[in-house]
Scaffold this active site. Structure first.
Site, PDB file in Angstrom:
ATOM      1  N   HIS A  12      61.836 -12.996  90.704  1.00  0.00           N
ATOM      2  CA  HIS A  12      61.387 -11.867  91.511  1.00  0.00           C
ATOM      3  C   HIS A  12      61.304 -10.588  90.674  1.00  0.00           C
ATOM      4  O   HIS A  12      62.294 -10.157  90.085  1.00  0.00           O
ATOM      5  CB  HIS A  12      62.380 -11.674  92.660  1.00  0.00           C
ATOM      6  N   HIS A  54      56.564  -1.341  92.883  1.00  0.00           N
ATOM      7  CA  HIS A  54      56.752  -1.848  94.241  1.00  0.00           C
ATOM      8  C   HIS A  54      56.548  -0.781  95.300  1.00  0.00           C
ATOM      9  O   HIS A  54      55.809  -0.978  96.267  1.00  0.00           O
ATOM     10  CB  HIS A  54      58.153  -2.449  94.393  1.00  0.00           C
TER      11      HIS A  54
END
Length: 245
Positions: A12, A54
């Site tokens: 991730h 992000h």
């Protein structure tokens, strides 16, 4: 279904929480734990550069302020994207998608690109990210998997690079998700692991879609999902789960 070419384990944002997320340093660390597939988030700068980040704002993971969509790449490239995490990563820069593509291809790694648009530029971000991915992986044996929570971003990706595989991200099974999956022409559905169970995996497979989950950091959960036939697991726990175990 066609054979699924991607590894079951994906790191991730590069290396989970062990390095500053969405940086080249994180990818290097994740690779050091044996991972050969990664997930990352891609946004656009004001002048259209596809890069990794992000959040919709810069404050949490960089030395910058405000929306990255209001900043040109030349200024974003000068930000510190590592110091927030820990001193050894101070001055780590934000990477372009171009740099991540070079790393992945040089090391034989697969990539799941989550298209993470800032509000108001969903379709454009999907178009640019897909077009760049198609250019950067032209001729590659394993293209990146493009995913997004935004149907509009996936529509843009489909229109710009229809040959690249796409996946719909779901935090919940909202009304109409299955119809949207058909309309978007995706090859996979990636859900919050809490949503995924044997019945959903069977339903997805019966429809010709692969089933992936995020973000699994518990070995018992991972073992259950693998037993149920999951196709991909995104994890932060790169030092505890996956290839190095």
């Amino acid at each position: 279904m066609k054979p699924w070419p991607y590894p079951i384990w994906l790191a991730h944002r590069g290396a989970g929480k062990l390095a500053p997320e969405n940086t080249l340093a994180a990818f290097r660390l994740g690779a050091g734990f044996g991972f050969r597939a990664f997930e990352c988030d891609v946004k656009l700068s004001r002048d259209g550069e596809a890069f990794l980040l992000h959040d919709d704002t810069l404050e949490r993971t960089t030395s910058g302020l405000g929306s990255p969509n209001n900043v040109d790449w030349a200024d974003l490239a000068r930000l510190d994207a590592g110091g927030w995490h820990s001193a050894p990563f101070a001055a780590e820069p934000l990477p372009t998608l171009t740099r991540i593509a070079a790393f992945c291809q040089a090391n034989g790694c697969a990539l799941n690109i989550e298209i993470k648009p800032c509000p108001g530029v969903e379709r454009l971000t999907g178009e640019v990210a897909a077009r760049e991915a198609a250019r950067l992986w032209a001729g590659a044996a394993l293209p990146p998997l493009l995913s997004s929570f935004s149907p509009e971003a996936l529509e843009g990706a489909r229109n710009a690079a229809p040959a690249l595989p796409r996946a719909l991200l779901l935090d919940t099974l909202w009304d109409g998700w299955a119809e949207a999956t058909v309309a978007l022409g995706v090859v996979a559905v990636i859900t919050n692991w809490r949503v995924m169970d044997a019945a959903l995996i069977e339903r997805l497979h019966a429809s010709g879609w692969r089933a992936l989950v995020y973000t699994v950091n518990d070995a018992a959960v991972a073992e259950r999902l693998i037993a149920e036939g999951i196709d991909g697991i995104i994890t932060d726990a790169v030092n505890e789960l996956g290839p190095s175990c």
